[in-house]
Motif scaffolding. Structure first.
Motif, PDB file in Angstrom:
ATOM      1  N   VAL A  64      12.260  -1.700  -3.037  1.00 12.42           N
ATOM      2  CA  VAL A  64      13.297  -2.564  -2.475  1.00 12.42           C
ATOM      3  C   VAL A  64      12.790  -3.232  -1.204  1.00 12.42           C
ATOM      4  N   ASP A  65      12.067  -2.495  -0.382  1.00 12.09           N
ATOM      5  CA  ASP A  65      11.488  -3.062   0.836  1.00 12.09           C
ATOM      6  C   ASP A  65      10.488  -4.167   0.505  1.00 12.09           C
ATOM      7  N   ALA A  66       9.669  -3.959  -0.505  1.00  9.28           N
ATOM      8  CA  ALA A  66       8.674  -4.966  -0.891  1.00  9.28           C
ATOM      9  C   ALA A  66       9.345  -6.226  -1.420  1.00  9.28           C
ATOM     10  N   VAL A  67      10.393  -6.068  -2.209  1.00 15.15           N
ATOM     11  CA  VAL A  67      11.104  -7.232  -2.733  1.00 15.15           C
ATOM     12  C   VAL A  67      11.761  -8.007  -1.601  1.00 15.15           C
ATOM     13  N   ALA A  68      12.389  -7.300  -0.667  1.00 16.96           N
ATOM     14  CA  ALA A  68      13.029  -7.970   0.469  1.00 16.96           C
ATOM     15  C   ALA A  68      11.998  -8.696   1.328  1.00 16.96           C
TER      16      ALA A  68
ATOM     17  N   ASP B 202      -2.718  -4.390   8.747  1.00 19.17           N
ATOM     18  CA  ASP B 202      -1.458  -4.072   8.062  1.00 19.17           C
ATOM     19  C   ASP B 202      -1.691  -3.129   6.892  1.00 19.17           C
ATOM     20  N   LEU B 203      -2.773  -3.327   6.169  1.00 18.96           N
ATOM     21  CA  LEU B 203      -3.104  -2.423   5.062  1.00 18.96           C
ATOM     22  C   LEU B 203      -3.383  -1.013   5.566  1.00 18.96           C
ATOM     23  N   LEU B 204      -4.094  -0.912   6.672  1.00 18.26           N
ATOM     24  CA  LEU B 204      -4.392   0.396   7.245  1.00 18.26           C
ATOM     25  C   LEU B 204      -3.113   1.091   7.709  1.00 18.26           C
TER      26      LEU B 204
ATOM     27  N   MET C  71       0.829  -1.191   0.000  1.00 16.76           N
ATOM     28  CA  MET C  71       0.000   0.000   0.000  1.00 16.76           C
ATOM     29  C   MET C  71       0.876   1.259   0.000  1.00 16.76           C
ATOM     30  N   THR C  72       1.946   1.225   0.786  1.00 17.00           N
ATOM     31  CA  THR C  72       2.847   2.379   0.830  1.00 17.00           C
ATOM     32  C   THR C  72       3.497   2.591  -0.528  1.00 17.00           C
ATOM     33  N   LEU C  73       3.915   1.501  -1.140  1.00 13.46           N
ATOM     34  CA  LEU C  73       4.515   1.588  -2.481  1.00 13.46           C
ATOM     35  C   LEU C  73       3.522   2.165  -3.473  1.00 13.46           C
ATOM     36  N   LEU C  74       2.294   1.714  -3.424  1.00  6.38           N
ATOM     37  CA  LEU C  74       1.268   2.201  -4.345  1.00  6.38           C
ATOM     38  C   LEU C  74       1.015   3.697  -4.168  1.00  6.38           C
ATOM     39  N   ILE C  75       0.917   4.148  -2.939  1.00 10.06           N
ATOM     40  CA  ILE C  75       0.651   5.569  -2.668  1.00 10.06           C
ATOM     41  C   ILE C  75       1.806   6.440  -3.149  1.00 10.06           C
ATOM     42  N   THR C  76       3.054   6.014  -2.881  1.00  9.03           N
ATOM     43  CA  THR C  76       4.182   6.846  -3.305  1.00  9.03           C
ATOM     44  C   THR C  76       4.371   6.818  -4.822  1.00  9.03           C
ATOM     45  N   VAL C  77       4.068   5.693  -5.466  1.00  6.50           N
ATOM     46  CA  VAL C  77       4.162   5.650  -6.936  1.00  6.50           C
ATOM     47  C   VAL C  77       3.115   6.567  -7.560  1.00  6.50           C
ATOM     48  N   ILE C  78       1.909   6.571  -7.005  1.00  4.69           N
ATOM     49  CA  ILE C  78       0.867   7.476  -7.517  1.00  4.69           C
ATOM     50  C   ILE C  78       1.300   8.927  -7.334  1.00  4.69           C
TER      51      ILE C  78
END
Length: 101
Positions: free
Chosen positions: A42-46, A62-64, A1-8
């Motif tokens: 990188v965090d998501a891949v790890a 966790d999503l929240l 979710m964090t990755l999605l928000i920052t990519v947007i």
């Protein structure tokens, strides 16, 4: 979710930077968000390497938490950009305000 928000946020800020002709240092803002996106990737891949397929079935809590963290990262990026913008003062408004007093 964090990755999605920052990519947007990175994509939106890059599009705004590309389409605008202002002197608001929007390129710096987009670089902040792309850097954060790379960090979260990188965090998501790890985490995927560590957990495996369970990475794709997070709990609602966790999503929240990730959503709040993503919004916090976007907000912090805006604060850093705003501080840099005020320090550079591209339109000279702060300098003229300080000189008039």
């Amino acid at each position: 979710m964090t990755l999605l928000i920052t990519v947007i946020a990175a994509v939106v800020s890059t599009i705004v930077w590309y389409l605008s002709e202002s002197r608001l240092k929007l390129g710096m803002l987009s670089l902040i968000y792309w850097g954060a996106s790379l960090m979260w990737l990188v965090d998501a891949v790890a985490e995927y390497i560590e957990i495996g397929a369970g990475y794709f079935t997070p709990a609602a809590a966790d999503l929240l938490n990730d959503g709040f963290l993503g919004l916090s990262v976007v907000t912090l990026g805006l604060v850093i950009w705003l501080a840099a913008l005020l320090a550079k003062d591209p339109n000279g408004r702060i300098r003229s305000l300080l000189k008039s007093k």
